[in-house]
Design an enzyme around this catalytic site. Structure first.
Site, PDB file in Angstrom:
ATOM      1  N   ASN A  42       0.632  -9.407  -3.845  1.00 13.79           N
ATOM      2  CA  ASN A  42       0.596  -9.042  -2.427  1.00 13.79           C
ATOM      3  C   ASN A  42      -0.328 -10.043  -1.737  1.00 13.79           C
ATOM      4  OD1 ASN A  42       0.310  -7.939   0.085  1.00 13.79           O
ATOM      5  ND2 ASN A  42      -0.330  -5.903  -0.616  1.00 13.79           N
ATOM      6  N   ARG A  92       5.363  -8.570  -2.503  1.00 13.13           N
ATOM      7  CA  ARG A  92       5.449  -7.667  -1.361  1.00 13.13           C
ATOM      8  C   ARG A  92       5.648  -8.510  -0.098  1.00 13.13           C
ATOM      9  NH1 ARG A  92       0.915  -5.251   2.533  1.00 13.13           N
ATOM     10  NH2 ARG A  92       2.263  -3.823   3.635  1.00 13.13           N
ATOM     11  N   HIS A 106       5.510  -0.530   5.979  1.00 11.88           N
ATOM     12  CA  HIS A 106       5.032   0.439   4.979  1.00 11.88           C
ATOM     13  C   HIS A 106       6.159   1.185   4.265  1.00 11.88           C
ATOM     14  CE1 HIS A 106       1.067   0.615   7.448  1.00 11.88           C
ATOM     15  NE2 HIS A 106       0.980  -0.285   6.487  1.00 11.88           N
ATOM     16  N   ARG A 162      -5.802  -3.839  15.461  1.00 12.83           N
ATOM     17  CA  ARG A 162      -4.575  -3.959  16.277  1.00 12.83           C
ATOM     18  C   ARG A 162      -4.561  -2.882  17.358  1.00 12.83           C
ATOM     19  NH1 ARG A 162      -0.472  -3.961  11.215  1.00 12.83           N
ATOM     20  NH2 ARG A 162      -2.148  -4.623   9.824  1.00 12.83           N
ATOM     21  N   GLU A 170       2.429   1.179  -3.982  1.00 15.59           N
ATOM     22  CA  GLU A 170       3.472   0.219  -3.611  1.00 15.59           C
ATOM     23  C   GLU A 170       3.799  -0.690  -4.787  1.00 15.59           C
ATOM     24  OE1 GLU A 170       0.764  -0.632  -0.409  1.00 15.59           O
ATOM     25  OE2 GLU A 170       2.428  -0.774   0.991  1.00 15.59           O
TER      26      GLU A 170
END
Ligand code: ADP
Length: 397
Positions: A7, A91, A180, A241, A384
């Site tokens: 990742n 990922r 996600h 963000r 994940e």
């Protein structure tokens, strides 16, 4: 079969090496601050051996090489040759309209993933760099890209479209892609197991709250709406963000607040969110410590965050017509009982209550449902990596 899951972020690289016979993690670690003078690499094995490397990592290539070396390290290694690595799973945050499923990686796919960086500026460029560097280090090992957006292709048009002119949306592929998704897929499976049924017939709201946060409505195991949009900037405010804001604010801040057009992406992605509001940090541990000491802006940022997550939960309770379970996951969702309590507070009329004692759990699976709650509330650490490893195995075999 051994699969390395990577990742890659803009200045970080996280990895896990899986033995797929048992689906166990043999070793994992992370390289941080790549490109900075104080870069480091932490490596851990499943039997508890650890090592921190601090040799320079000016680029992701040194990071990949450091990871591969650590896997074979005399003290902390878990394999004796790189030939033991059968495949690498990457990922990828944004697959755009090009990638509706996981795919084998070649040079063209890598270029396409890089070109999608416009729709995931913090992520896709780094993913492409990671792929090129892995290919350079292990040219004969097959690689697979697993996209966060894949899971959300089931969102119906009424929820995936923005109210722009129809032809423009279609011609330029402007729609809700979400993110996600790989995490959501894992959560759906575990939630269904915890509810004691299959995903079919279940309604689940997943609050994936981490550095990036999204809320997703899932029906029959399929995504039907999600808070992240065309990019991972939409929806709730996050660490740095801004989340959804009135679009008219953008030209206004360009005209009046000294934000240059070219800096806009960096501004909305890196200078806003709880950090921008609090002036303290993007990390919820720091915010809570500051709020405890009386910092009003830290408290405000925490209140705003919980309020925004609650609004999505309420919206999805309406669009799903109730839910069987609400699940908290990712860094904040798994660890921060305070945030969970603030999000779930005052939802008794919707049949949602948590148990304050059980809610003290951190970092492990738990049923935190209150005694009178009609809706189950779970904490489920996401995984994940195992989903990426399974998907990688599926594609190469
Ligand atoms: P990413 O989106 O980068 O995968 P994570 O899911 O790892 O992020 O979440 C990281 C965030 O989780 C941190 O910035 C921090 O705000 C939060 N976090 C991690 N541990 C805790 C904790 N014990 N208490 C509160 N917040 C935490």
């Amino acid at each position: 079969m051994k699969i390395l899951v990577i990742n890659c972020g803009s200045s970080s690289l996280k990895y896990q090496l899986f033995d797929m016979e048992t689906e166990t993690v043999m070793a994992k670690g992370n390289c941080e601050k790549i490109g900075f003078p104080d870069a480091f690499h932490k490596h851990k094995t499943s039997d508890g051996r650890q090592k921190v490397y601090d040799s320079p990592m000016p680029t992701h290539l040194e990071a990949v090489n450091s990871v591969l070396a650590s896997l074979m390290d005399k003290e902390v290694g878990v394999i004796s040759s790189l030939d033991e690595i059968d495949a690498i799973g990457h990922r990828v945050v944004q697959g755009g309209s090009i990638f509706k499923e996981s795919t084998l990686v070649d040079a063209e796919v890598t270029d396409q993933i890089e070109a999608l960086a416009e729709m995931a500026p913090l992520h896709n460029k780094a993913h492409a760099i990671g792929m090129r560097m892995c290919h350079e280090a292990l040219p004969n090992v097959p690689m697979v890209a697993v996209f966060d957006t894949t899971f959300h292709w089931t969102i119906p048009e009424k929820a995936n479209m923005y109210a722009l002119p129809y032809e423009m949306s279609k011609k330029y592929n402007i729609r809700r892609f979400g993110a996600h998704g790989t995490s959501n897929k894992y959560i759906v499976q575990r939630t269904a197991e915890m509810l004691g049924k299959g995903p079919e017939g279940t309604k689940i709201i997943v609050c994936h709250l981490g550095n990036g946060s999204s809320i997703t409505a899932i029906k029959d195991g399929k995504s039907v709406d999600t808070s992240m949009g065309f990019t991972p900037l939409d929806g709730v405010m996050m660490g740095t963000r801004c989340g959804a804001i009135d679009p008219a604010i953008i030209p206004y801040i360009i005209k009046h607040c000294g934000v240059e057009v070219d800096d806009l992406n960096d501004f909305v992605n890196e200078k806003c969110g709880v950090e921008g509001v609090s002036g303290v940090s993007s990390d919820f541990r720091d915010l809570e410590a500051a709020a405890e000491e009386g910092n009003e802006r830290a408290k405000l940022a925490l209140d705003m965050f919980a309020y925004q997550v609650k609004k999505y939960v309420g919206a999805y309770m309406a669009t799903l017509n109730g839910a069987d379970a609400i699940v908290f996951t990712a860094g904040i969702g798994e660890n921060d009982g305070e945030v969970r309590r603030n999000v779930m507070e005052g939802l008794g009329n919707l049949g949602i209550e948590i148990d304050i004692e059980k809610n003290k759990v951190r970092g492990k699976e738990a049923d935190i449902t209150g005694p009178n709650s009609k809706v189950k509330v779970f904490v489920i650490p996401t995984n994940e990596e195992i989903m990426i490893a399974r998907e990688t195995m599926r594609l190469i075999s």
